[in-house]
Scaffold this motif. Structure first.
Motif, PDB file in Angstrom:
ATOM      1  N   TRP A  22       0.815  -1.214   0.000  1.00  0.00           N
ATOM      2  CA  TRP A  22       0.000   0.000   0.000  1.00  0.00           C
ATOM      3  C   TRP A  22       0.851   1.267   0.000  1.00  0.00           C
ATOM      4  N   SER A  23       1.998   1.227   0.641  1.00  0.00           N
ATOM      5  CA  SER A  23       2.766   2.458   0.863  1.00  0.00           C
ATOM      6  C   SER A  23       4.157   2.414   0.250  1.00  0.00           C
ATOM      7  N   ARG A  24       4.395   1.499  -0.692  1.00  0.00           N
ATOM      8  CA  ARG A  24       5.766   1.358  -1.214  1.00  0.00           C
ATOM      9  C   ARG A  24       6.234   2.617  -1.935  1.00  0.00           C
ATOM     10  N   LEU A  25       5.341   3.281  -2.676  1.00  0.00           N
ATOM     11  CA  LEU A  25       5.756   4.504  -3.364  1.00  0.00           C
ATOM     12  C   LEU A  25       6.125   5.592  -2.362  1.00  0.00           C
ATOM     13  N   LEU A  26       5.352   5.696  -1.295  1.00  0.00           N
ATOM     14  CA  LEU A  26       5.649   6.676  -0.247  1.00  0.00           C
ATOM     15  C   LEU A  26       6.972   6.347   0.428  1.00  0.00           C
ATOM     16  N   VAL A  27       7.189   5.077   0.742  1.00  0.00           N
ATOM     17  CA  VAL A  27       8.426   4.685   1.422  1.00  0.00           C
ATOM     18  C   VAL A  27       9.634   4.922   0.520  1.00  0.00           C
ATOM     19  N   LEU A  28       9.522   4.565  -0.747  1.00  0.00           N
ATOM     20  CA  LEU A  28      10.638   4.752  -1.673  1.00  0.00           C
ATOM     21  C   LEU A  28      10.943   6.235  -1.864  1.00  0.00           C
ATOM     22  N   ALA A  29       9.899   7.038  -2.053  1.00  0.00           N
ATOM     23  CA  ALA A  29      10.115   8.477  -2.217  1.00  0.00           C
ATOM     24  C   ALA A  29      10.707   9.087  -0.955  1.00  0.00           C
ATOM     25  N   GLY A  30      10.207   8.666   0.208  1.00  0.00           N
ATOM     26  CA  GLY A  30      10.747   9.175   1.457  1.00  0.00           C
ATOM     27  C   GLY A  30      12.184   8.754   1.690  1.00  0.00           C
ATOM     28  N   THR A  31      12.528   7.529   1.267  1.00  0.00           N
ATOM     29  CA  THR A  31      13.901   7.046   1.427  1.00  0.00           C
ATOM     30  C   THR A  31      14.866   7.840   0.562  1.00  0.00           C
ATOM     31  N   VAL A  32      14.488   8.082  -0.682  1.00  0.00           N
ATOM     32  CA  VAL A  32      15.348   8.858  -1.580  1.00  0.00           C
ATOM     33  C   VAL A  32      15.502  10.283  -1.074  1.00  0.00           C
ATOM     34  N   THR A  33      14.403  10.886  -0.633  1.00  0.00           N
ATOM     35  CA  THR A  33      14.458  12.263  -0.137  1.00  0.00           C
ATOM     36  C   THR A  33      15.300  12.360   1.131  1.00  0.00           C
ATOM     37  N   ALA A  34      15.123  11.396   2.039  1.00  0.00           N
ATOM     38  CA  ALA A  34      15.878  11.414   3.289  1.00  0.00           C
ATOM     39  C   ALA A  34      17.374  11.247   3.036  1.00  0.00           C
ATOM     40  N   PHE A  35      17.737  10.455   2.047  1.00  0.00           N
ATOM     41  CA  PHE A  35      19.150  10.275   1.734  1.00  0.00           C
ATOM     42  C   PHE A  35      19.738  11.532   1.091  1.00  0.00           C
ATOM     43  N   ALA A  36      18.971  12.160   0.215  1.00  0.00           N
ATOM     44  CA  ALA A  36      19.494  13.301  -0.542  1.00  0.00           C
ATOM     45  C   ALA A  36      19.512  14.595   0.259  1.00  0.00           C
ATOM     46  N   LEU A  37      18.595  14.744   1.212  1.00  0.00           N
ATOM     47  CA  LEU A  37      18.466  16.034   1.910  1.00  0.00           C
ATOM     48  C   LEU A  37      19.741  16.461   2.643  1.00  0.00           C
ATOM     49  N   PRO A  38      20.378  15.613   3.452  1.00  0.00           N
ATOM     50  CA  PRO A  38      21.611  16.073   4.116  1.00  0.00           C
ATOM     51  C   PRO A  38      22.721  16.423   3.126  1.00  0.00           C
ATOM     52  N   ILE A  39      22.810  15.679   2.041  1.00  0.00           N
ATOM     53  CA  ILE A  39      23.850  15.943   1.046  1.00  0.00           C
ATOM     54  C   ILE A  39      23.595  17.275   0.354  1.00  0.00           C
ATOM     55  N   MET A  40      22.334  17.531   0.002  1.00  0.00           N
ATOM     56  CA  MET A  40      21.997  18.776  -0.657  1.00  0.00           C
ATOM     57  C   MET A  40      22.175  19.973   0.279  1.00  0.00           C
ATOM     58  N   SER A  41      21.945  19.763   1.571  1.00  0.00           N
ATOM     59  CA  SER A  41      22.002  20.883   2.516  1.00  0.00           C
ATOM     60  C   SER A  41      23.420  21.384   2.762  1.00  0.00           C
ATOM     61  N   VAL A  42      24.431  20.598   2.402  1.00  0.00           N
ATOM     62  CA  VAL A  42      25.817  21.036   2.618  1.00  0.00           C
ATOM     63  C   VAL A  42      26.511  21.383   1.312  1.00  0.00           C
ATOM     64  N   GLN A  43      25.777  21.444   0.225  1.00  0.00           N
ATOM     65  CA  GLN A  43      26.387  21.792  -1.048  1.00  0.00           C
ATOM     66  C   GLN A  43      26.964  23.210  -0.987  1.00  0.00           C
ATOM     67  N   GLY A  44      28.198  23.356  -1.417  1.00  0.00           N
ATOM     68  CA  GLY A  44      28.844  24.655  -1.431  1.00  0.00           C
ATOM     69  C   GLY A  44      29.612  24.999  -0.178  1.00  0.00           C
ATOM     70  N   LEU A  45      29.494  24.191   0.874  1.00  0.00           N
ATOM     71  CA  LEU A  45      30.174  24.526   2.118  1.00  0.00           C
ATOM     72  C   LEU A  45      31.677  24.311   2.038  1.00  0.00           C
TER      73      LEU A  45
END
Length: 219
Positions: free
Chosen positions: A12-35
């Protein structure tokens, strides 16, 4: 039975889990871009690095809350559509079924939590910071996990009830908001929302985990 519940919940929630997993992995990396550009400059740029990191850290708390909310509501979506006939037909106590539902959602929530931890570790390893600044990927990951599970638990409890109960909760929130507006219009100095916010957002309030500093980089 628990495996079957986890499997159906995953369908029922695989699309939500997959999207959340990708977003959670990318967010910390994106937040330090340019530092790293700032880190190669003079030591006085440490303040710029902290301001840069803190300005983006709010999204960590937002993501944790959104993941908990969406997954908790998805857990009970099919039961609400079927008027809980499936749950009532099972030869197990109601409390046991609820606990297994909760556990299944918690297992699925573990995927984006682990992805966030991996993203924090990778982001921390990619940084070159001036003296005096350090990264805290483990502490931030633990805080993200706790916040996500707190949000999941709160919204799970609300979603586990009937649609009518959820409507009552929303009606109560709306009544508080309307009362606050009327009090302000009548120039009566009673701050209902401020009192509620303080009790919810500071220890031992349930939302205390979402307040404060969420930065990956600190002194």
């Amino acid at each position: 039975m628990f495996k079957a519940i986890v499997y159906t919940q995953w369908r029922w929630s695989r699309l939500l889990v997959l999207a959340g997993t990708v977003t959670a992995f990318a967010l910390p990396i994106m937040s330090v871009q340019g530092l790293n550009v700032l880190g190669e400059a003079a030591p006085w740029t440490a303040r710029d690095i902290l301001e840069h990191a803190e300005s983006r850290s709010v999204w960590y708390a937002v993501l944790a809350g959104v993941l908990g909310l969406l997954l908790a509501t998805t857990v009970w979506h099919s039961d609400h559509r079927g008027r809980h006939q499936y749950a009532l037909s099972l030869p197990v106590p109601r409390w046991q079924f609820v606990m297994q539902r909760f556990g299944a959602g918690a297992v699925l929530l573990g995927a984006p939590v682990l992805a966030f931890a991996a993203g924090c570790l990778l982001a921390a390893a990619s940084l070159t910071l001036p003296d005096g600044l350090q990264t805290y990927p483990v502490a931030l990951s633990l805080r993200f996990a706790l916040a996500a599970f707190v949000a999941y638990g709160v919204f799970f409890a609300i979603s586990a009830a009937t649609v009518r109960t959820a409507a009552y909760v929303l009606a109560l929130v709306g009544a508080v908001l309307a009362t606050q507006v009327l009090l302000e219009a009548a120039h009566i100095e009673i701050d209902l929302l401020g009192t509620f916010y303080e009790r919810a957002s500071y220890w031992p309030g349930p939302a205390e985990i979402f307040t404060g500093r969420w930065t990956l980089i600190d002194v």
